[in-house]
Every structure is written in structure tokens, then in C-alpha cells.
Design an enzyme around this catalytic site. Structure first.
Site, mmCIF file in Angstrom:
data_model
loop_
_atom_site.group_PDB
_atom_site.id
_atom_site.type_symbol
_atom_site.label_atom_id
_atom_site.label_comp_id
_atom_site.label_asym_id
_atom_site.label_seq_id
_atom_site.Cartn_x
_atom_site.Cartn_y
_atom_site.Cartn_z
ATOM 1 N N ASP A 346 0.867 -1.168 0.000
ATOM 2 C CA ASP A 346 0.000 0.000 0.000
ATOM 3 C C ASP A 346 0.912 1.228 0.000
ATOM 4 O O ASP A 346 2.056 1.155 0.450
ATOM 5 C CB ASP A 346 -0.876 -0.018 1.251
ATOM 6 C CG ASP A 346 -1.665 1.271 1.410
ATOM 7 O OD1 ASP A 346 -2.357 1.650 0.457
ATOM 8 O OD2 ASP A 346 -1.567 1.885 2.491
ATOM 9 N N ASP A 535 -1.479 -0.843 6.347
ATOM 10 C CA ASP A 535 -1.649 -0.459 7.753
ATOM 11 C C ASP A 535 -3.005 0.169 8.047
ATOM 12 O O ASP A 535 -3.278 0.549 9.182
ATOM 13 C CB ASP A 535 -0.549 0.516 8.190
ATOM 14 C CG ASP A 535 -0.729 1.895 7.574
ATOM 15 O OD1 ASP A 535 -1.393 2.001 6.522
ATOM 16 O OD2 ASP A 535 -0.208 2.870 8.142
ATOM 17 N N ASP A 539 -7.102 -1.415 3.871
ATOM 18 C CA ASP A 539 -6.234 -2.500 3.410
ATOM 19 C C ASP A 539 -6.694 -3.868 3.911
ATOM 20 O O ASP A 539 -6.186 -4.896 3.453
ATOM 21 C CB ASP A 539 -4.793 -2.274 3.894
ATOM 22 C CG ASP A 539 -4.188 -0.996 3.343
ATOM 23 O OD1 ASP A 539 -4.428 -0.708 2.162
ATOM 24 O OD2 ASP A 539 -3.489 -0.302 4.092
#
Length: 657
Positions: A346, A535, A539
Site C-alpha cells: 500500500d 496499515d 487495506d
């Protein structure tokens, strides 16, 4: 929080003692040195009397020799026979049953000395295995030892020292220089730096002041702090990390299931083979010779080493990983982690700092950069938008502002002195003569904010969430291991592409919603084992879908940590390739252990069947192989030998309480 004993699975293919048979203190605080370990006493007594029996026998003293051998047999058998009987009564077979039958048969055939040797070596191997499991768990105990036993609380009548278990949320802790922080909290007063290396693996001390969060177990620097607790002393980020690691053996990975699939049917198969060998003796008219060989076959084909080949390795590796900030939630996750061929990152908060900063300022002639920032900061000081915080942080000073109006999704307008000023997106404020600069800044991955004064565009401010300094190095380290890196982000294509290029990532999927990320990971995982690193709450679907989901910051987004298979307590991305090397090494050790265990069975079976090796010889070889498997499994706790960055190597140093 007590660390549960790594007990063997009760029955089946396992050769461990019954969990209730030993009384070895399943919640012991520390593993004693081997010479003071009471668990070794039965094996030690058995070994001493076995040696004495051999000496008496060599001296021709038959009765003392037999008495010593019986003591050796009973002392050794005490460690596994009761558990084997209990499992049998519950309808479970185990290697302990095979050893019990072999020992009883040897006694009935008059071979008390060989039965004593079997009992001694088997009990010794079991005790060594238990110590190996305890040693593998010491990483958890080291983590728990980071929490001090007492804490100083600021009370109306003065400071009071209380046990950490009595600390409650909203209590104010007094943390002196060099002291450990007892629980998670927020700095209420004072400035200092804290060392979180033992908790997060990050080696650089972090400056903290009022409002900054501090984790349990961190060491305070030179200044004194007042910290308002945000968690109870018994339930903080450190105890939660330990709780995650305690789940490590709850699920088994592919190799563990492979070992079980081989070991479980082997126990009844070995019993059947021994019965056939004994039956053959009845047919050929030499029952006693073949019954003895059947007992030897019983020991030779027992899958004891097979049953422990994987658990010792997995627990050693997971316990070790927890000590350098990598929390692996299951044996399955650890084994799958070693297969990873691609890592999807990410962007925001993972590859980047998640702290937008002003990185470029462009102005028209006659307007200075400081003046432009001051105009923008005056308006943005009234806004809670993340970009507003970046602008106000970059401004040396800000003027008074009046008549402020906020246009949602566009920007802010107001009056500064006699000037009418607007600050907002380039969709709301036309860059005009700065259009080329705006395009150039956007291509560089910046979010462009335009500033207009009295109807004229006077400047542009470029804001970007900067890459973590170790991001490019992490991608390079992954490439050296043959692992591809790609980026998944909800950000726009131009910004994502610019940051990916800086990090050395060539494969980018931008403008992805959470469902899109999950679908992309599913597609990638079909062609190659893929890890997802994130995080945030958005996600979570991708983390759950990936071959292995990795949450950055084990105390961050609860949804991310819950969905992930692995959680990193820190944010240093270089731990990812280092941890991958650790997992790959563990898989190699597991494979070698399974191969060795199978090889021992294959080699010993014909030697036992045709009488080449007797009971004592087979027992010696078999238990020696088990010790080798245990020692090889313990190697998985060692730090990977080849780490390409000194910082990553430092991050893998064991926790020192």
C-alpha cells in the site's frame, strides 16, 4: 500474561509425554540451567543406574546388575508410559505406546538391559525436546520482561509506586530518565527522546513531547515525562503482541500437515507390521526370534522424529521473529511466508510517512515564497484538512484573517487585510500562467494547491507524502532475493507512478478501492504467492485475501492487524526482506528435518527386520536422530546470516531486557 507451554499434540503421531504426566511447571517463569532442571532428573537417574548396571554386568555381578537395570528402566519409563496408557484409554495411539510395547516385550524376552537403554534414551530425547520448546518460547518471555514490575503514578498527595498490574487507563505515570514506560500512553508534560528498539526494532530514538504517543516497554531518554496511560497495565500493546504470538501454533502449515499425514498413519501401520513379523515367526516355527525382531521393528519405524520435525522449527523461528519486531500469528503463516515471490505495498502510511509536507513552492514575479506561504497559512489555519496542516507547518508566520468561508471539496476563501484571498485545488483556481508548473509538480507526485489574491493566481504550493527513507533500499533488497515489488493504492495514477519510480517499483495499480485491492491480490496470488503490506482499515480486505497479509505497526489499525497473518511492531520496511530471509531459512530447515526423519525410518526398517541391528542399536540410532532433528530445528531461531543492509541487521538484534 503467562506463556503457555509448547506441549506436544496429545496422541497421534507425536512422541511427547502427556501434558499432565510431568508436572514440569507449564507456566514457569524461566528455563533453569540443565543441571538444575528437575525435568532431567528421571533421565539422569535412569542413565546413572544404566551405567552402573553395565559396570556390574562387566564385573560378573549378575544380581546387582539386574537390580540397577530395573531401576534405570522404571525411572526412564516413568516419563512416558503413564501418558501412553492415558492416551490409549482415550482411543489414541502414539509413539509412546510403541516404546512401551517394545520395553515390555524386551522384559518378557529377558532383555531387561536393552529395555532400560530404550527407556533412558527415549526419556532423555523427550526432555531435550521439551527444553528446546521452552528455549523457543524465551522470545516471548523477553518481550514480557520489557514491562517493569512497578510504576510511579502522579497523585494529589504526591507520587505513589504501585504494581504495574494496578495501572489503569487515564492514570498519570511519572517516567524518569532511563526508565521503561509501564504501559501505552500519551505524553502529558515534558520533552525527551524514547528508545523503542526493543519493541519495534527501530534503532533511532524518537523525540516526544506533549500529545505524542509512547508504547509500553520503551526506554525514556534524558528528560522526565508525565505520561497519561491509554491502556491498563495488564492490557497494552506489548501484552497484545505476546497474545498474538501465543496463537502461533494454533494452526498448522502445509509442511506440518505433511508431517502429520505421514506420522499419524505410521503408528497403526507400525503396529500392524510388527504383528505380521511376529506372525511370520509362528509360521516358520521360530516365534521367539521373530517376536524379538518385531519389537525392534516397532522401535525402528516409530515416527517420533517425524512428529517433532516441524513444530520445533516453527516455534523456534516464530519466537525468534517476535524478538525483532515481527509477530507471526500462526505456523501456517510462517511457512507460507517463506514461499512469497511478490510483495504488494500500500502507498499511504506504508511506503510513505503519512505526513504530507510542503516540498515545492512556485510564485509569479513580485511574490516571495515566504509571503505566499503566509497568505495560504492564514486561511488554512482555520481548516482541519491534512493538507492545511502541512501548509501551516511550513509557514514562518501567518497574518490575521477574516470572513473565512470553506468550500467543501474545493478550498478556503477569506480576507487578509484589504486583500481577498483564495486557497484551493487547481480545479477551483485556474493556475493560468503557472499551468506548466502545475503539470510539472503533479507529474512529480505532488498535490498542487493554488493561491489566488484579488482575483489573480499568485503561486502554487506542492505537497507530497514523502517516501520513507528506506523504501528504495527495501525494494532493492527484495529484488536481490528474487522477489517482485508492486504498489497498490487508491491515489491517482500520476502521484502513484512518481512515488513508485522513486522507490524503484515498476508495477503500479492506482485508483484502487478496497474491493479492487482485494480482487487484484486474489488475481496475483493465483500466479505466484503474494504478500500484501498495509496499515489501514481500507487495506483489511487485501490483507485477508493475500497469501500472507502483513500489517505495519501491530498497534495500528485494529482491522488491519486482525486481518493480517503477520504484524510488524515497527515501521522500518527493511524488516520485510529480512523477515522473508528468516522464513525461507526456516522452511529449508523444516524440509531437511522431514527428509532426515523419513530417511531414518527407511534405513532402520530393513536392518531391524533382518536382524542386522538389535533393540539397543536401533534405539540408539533412532534417539540420536531425534536429537539431531531437535538441534536442527533450534537453528531456525538464529538471525539470518545474509542481510544486505546494516540497518536491517541491527533491527534483527535480539531484545535485551
Amino acid at each position: 500474561m503467562p506463556v503457555p507451554r509448547a506441549a506436544h499434540e496429545d496422541g497421534d503421531g507425536c512422541c511427547g509425554p502427556d501434558p499432565g504426566s510431568q508436572g514440569r511447571g507449564e507456566e514457569a517463569e524461566a528455563r533453569p540451567p540443565w543441571w538444575r532442571d528437575p525435568a532431567l532428573l528421571p533421565s539422569a537417574v535412569s542413565g546413572v543406574f544404566l551405567a552402573a548396571g553395565l559396570a556390574f554386568e562387566w564385573a560378573g555381578l549378575g544380581v546387582p546388575a539386574l537390580a540397577a537395570q530395573w531401576v534405570a528402566l522404571l525411572a526412564g519409563a516413568w516419563t512416558f508410559v503413564p501418558g501412553a496408557v492415558r492416551r490409549l484409554l482415550r482411543g489414541r495411539l502414539g509413539v509412546g505406546l510403541l516404546m512401551t510395547i517394545a520395553a515390555v516385550g524386551a522384559v518378557l524376552l529377558g532383555h531387561v538391559g536393552e529395555a532400560a537403554a530404550l527407556a533412558f534414551l527415549f526419556s532423555l530425547a523427550e526432555t531435550l525436546e521439551d527444553r528446546a520448546m521452552d528455549r523457543a518460547k524465551e522470545g516471548l518471555r523477553a518481550l514480557l520482561s520489557l514491562i517493569p514490575e512497578t510504576a510511579r503514578l502522579s497523585r494529589t498527595g504526591g507520587d505513589a509506586t504501585v504494581p504495574v498490574a494496578e495501572v489503569r487507563e487515564l492514570d498519570v505515570l511519572v517516567v524518569g530518565a532511563g526508565e521503561r514506560i509501564a504501559t501505552d500512553g500519551t505524553v502529558a508534560e515534558g520533552r525527551s527522546s524514547i528508545d523503542t528498539s526493543a519493541v519495534t526494532g527501530e534503532s533511532i530514538p524518537v523525540a516526544v513531547g506533549p500529545g505524542d504517543p509512547v508504547p509500553a516497554g520503551a526506554v525514556n531518554g534524558a528528560g522526565s515525562l508525565l505520561v497519561e496511560a491509554t491502556a491498563d497495565g495488564r492490557d497494552n500493546s506489548l501484552t497484545q503482541i505476546v497474545a498474538l504470538v501465543e496463537q502461533a501454533h494454533a494452526r498448522k502449515g502445509d509442511r506440518a500437515r505433511l508431517a502429520d499425514r505421514i506420522a499419524r498413519p505410521l503408528v497403526p501401520a507400525v503396529l500392524a507390521a510388527a504383528a505380521l513379523v511376529a506372525g511370520f515367526g509362528l509360521l516358520v516355527g521360530d516365534p521367539w526370534t521373530w517376536i524379538e525382531r518385531a519389537l525392534v521393528v516397532l522401535v525402528a519405524a516409530s515416527p517420533c522424529a517425524m512428529a517433532i520435525a516441524v513444530p520445533v522449527t516453527v516455534i523456534s523461528a516464530i519466537g525468534s521473529a517476535s524478538r525483532f519486531g515481527v509477530v507471526i500469528k500462526s505456523g501456517a503463516a510462517f511457512e507460507q511466508f517463506g514461499t512469497i515471490r511478490a510483495v504488494a505495498f500500500d502507498k499511504t502510511g506504508t511506503l510513505t510517512r503519512n505526513q504530507p509536507q510542503v516540498v515545492d513552492v512556485r510564485t509569479v514575479p513580485g511574490i516571495g515564497q515566504d509571503e505566499l506561504l503566509a497568505l495560504a497559512a492564514a486561511l488554512e489555519s482555520t481548516s482541519t484538512h491534512p493538507l492545511a496542516a502541512a501548509i501551516t507547518a511550513a509557514a514562518p508566520s501567518a497574518a490575521a484573517v477574516a470572513e473565512v468561508t470553506e468550500n467543501a471539496g474545493h478550498g478556503v476563501a477569506g480576507r487578509i487585510g484589504t486583500r481577498t484571498v483564495r486557497v484551493g485545488s487547481t480545479r477551483w483556481i485556474d493556475p493560468r500562467e503557472l499551468r506548466g508548473d502545475a503539470d510539472e509538480m503533479a507529474v512529480a507526485g505532488m498535490t498542487v494547491v493554488a493561491v489566488e489574491a484579488d482575483g489573480k493566481t499568485v503561486g502554487l504550493i506542492g505537497i507530497r507524502d514523502e517516501l520513507r527513507p528506506e523504501a528504495a533500499e527495501t525494494v532493492r533488497m527484495l529484488a536481490e532475493q528474487g522477489i517482485d515489488a508492486l504498489m497498490l493504492t487508491g491515489d491517482n495514477t500520476r502521484t502513484a507512478g512518481a512515488l513508485a519510480a522513486q522507490a524503484g517499483i515498476t508495477e503500479v495499480l492506482a485508483e484502487q478501492r478496497p474491493a479492487d485491492k482485494a480482487a487484484a491480490i486474489t488475481s496475483l496470488a493465483r500466479s505466484r504467492p503474494t504478500a500484501m503490506v498495509g496499515d489501514g482499515i481500507n487495506d483489511a480486505p487485501a490483507l485477508a485475501t493475500a497469501t500472507v497479509g502483513i500489517a505495519m505497526g501491530a498497534t495500528g489499525s485494529a482491522a488491519a492487524v486482525e486481518s493480517a497473518d503477520i504484524a510488524f511492531t515497527g515501521h522500518d520496511l527493511r524488516l520485510i526482506p529480512a523477515a522473508l530471509a528468516h522464513a525461507r531459512r526456516g522452511r529449508r530447515i523444516m524440509t531437511a528435518n522431514i527428509a532426515l526423519a523419513l530417511a531414518i525410518i527407511i534405513a532402520l526398517f530393513p536392518l531391524a527386520l533382518f536382524g542386522v541391528l538389535g533393540l539397543a542399536g536401533v534405539v540408539l540410532v533412532h534417539e540420536a536422530a531425534e536429537v539431531v532433528v531437535i538441534l536442527n530445528g533450534i537453528r531456525a531461531a538464529h538471525r539470518p546470516s545474509r542481510l544486505h543492509a546494516p540497518e536491517a541487521a541491527a533491527a534483527l538484534e535480539p531484545v535485551r531486557a
